[in-house]
Design an enzyme around this catalytic site. Structure first.
Site, mmCIF file in Angstrom:
data_model
loop_
_atom_site.group_PDB
_atom_site.id
_atom_site.type_symbol
_atom_site.label_atom_id
_atom_site.label_comp_id
_atom_site.label_asym_id
_atom_site.label_seq_id
_atom_site.Cartn_x
_atom_site.Cartn_y
_atom_site.Cartn_z
ATOM 1 C CD GLU A 1 -2.919 -1.074 2.313
ATOM 2 O OE1 GLU A 1 -4.088 -0.647 2.171
ATOM 3 O OE2 GLU A 1 -2.477 -1.492 3.404
ATOM 4 C CD GLU B 1 -3.593 -5.870 3.625
ATOM 5 O OE1 GLU B 1 -2.836 -4.894 3.753
ATOM 6 O OE2 GLU B 1 -3.651 -6.557 2.580
#
Length: 264
Positions: free
Chosen positions: A118, A138
């Protein structure tokens, strides 16, 4: 930039170039609370004062990892309240990175998983080592990307590719990242940093106000309609007309010399 950090290594290269290393190699440069706080501190400062910095390169310490994501050892045993408090800080850090007026170029030297992926996606553009690997894992941990992954990846790779990456949690290679649009260029590990610094030097040699305005026009314009984006572009353009750098650029061209931009 005279600050001293525990988890970041800062190196001023030339007058206008800053190298930032994520510096927790013993933990694959995983992002703990302290690193998040220090990244937040660093990039919020640039919104107030650039200190002459015109380009920033972000990389990881060592050759194995750029950033392995959030530090799950630190997170083990956190209460819900502690987790939410930490993540609120990570969200604020991500916004500070995105809002940084100075161009940010990633040298992705190894694994960029979870929050590391990210962070890479939040930079202006990135180069990667051939050995680098990317993943947003995730959903395999019972959560989802929460540091811009569901927003920045679709903008870089398109909706369908981003869904495939995020919903499966599967890793992908540097070459795939380049083919899909997350990475601009793939290089041998030994050439990565110098090649990235060379591009950063090129950016730092251009008119800093013009570079900052162009960066802002591209980023914000993509969030507008075409008509609004064109109007915003002209607002950004007009900011440069009265600058000394604009006059210097024209003079240097006509005098057949390299311009000396001062950011004024």
């Amino acid at each position: 930039m005279n600050a001293t950090f525990e988890t970041l290594g800062l190196e001023r290269i030339d007058d206008h170039l800053l190298l930032v290393r994520l510096n927790r190699p013993q933990a694959a440069n995983a992002m703990n609370t302290r690193m998040g706080e220090e990244l937040l501190d660093l990039f919020e400062r640039f919104q107030l004062e650039t200190d002459g910095v015109r380009a920033i390169v972000v990389t990881g310490a060592g050759e194995k990892a750029f950033c392995a994501g959030g530090d799950l050892k630190e997170r083990n045993g956190m209460t819900d309240a502690q987790w939410l408090r930490q993540h609120a800080m990570f969200e604020r850090m991500l916004r500070a990175v995105v809002a940084c007026p100075v161009p940010l170029i990633g040298a992705i030297n190894g694994a960029a998983f979870g929050g590391g992926c990210e962070l890479a996606a939040a930079l202006d553009f990135t180069y990667a080592a051939e050995s680098a690997r990317f993943a947003l894992t995730e959903v395999t941990l019972g959560i989802m990307p929460g540091a811009g992954g569901t927003q920045n990846l679709p903008r870089a790779l398109g909706e369908r590719r981003a869904k495939e990456i995020i919903l499966t949690g599967l890793p992908f290679t540097a070459r795939e990242a380049c083919d899909w649009g997350l990475v601009n260029r793939v290089l041998p590990q030994g050439e990565l940093l110098e090649a990235t610094l060379a591009v950063a030097r090129r950016i730092a040699g251009n008119a800093p106000i013009a570079v900052r305005q162009a960066k802002q026009s591209i980023h914000r314009g993509l969030q507008m309609s075409l008509a609004d984006g064109l109007a915003f572009e002209i607002e950004c353009y007009n900011r440069m007309v009265a600058t000394q750098d604009r006059h210097e650029g024209v003079r240097a061209f006509n005098e057949k010399r390299k311009p000396q931009f001062r950011g004024v």
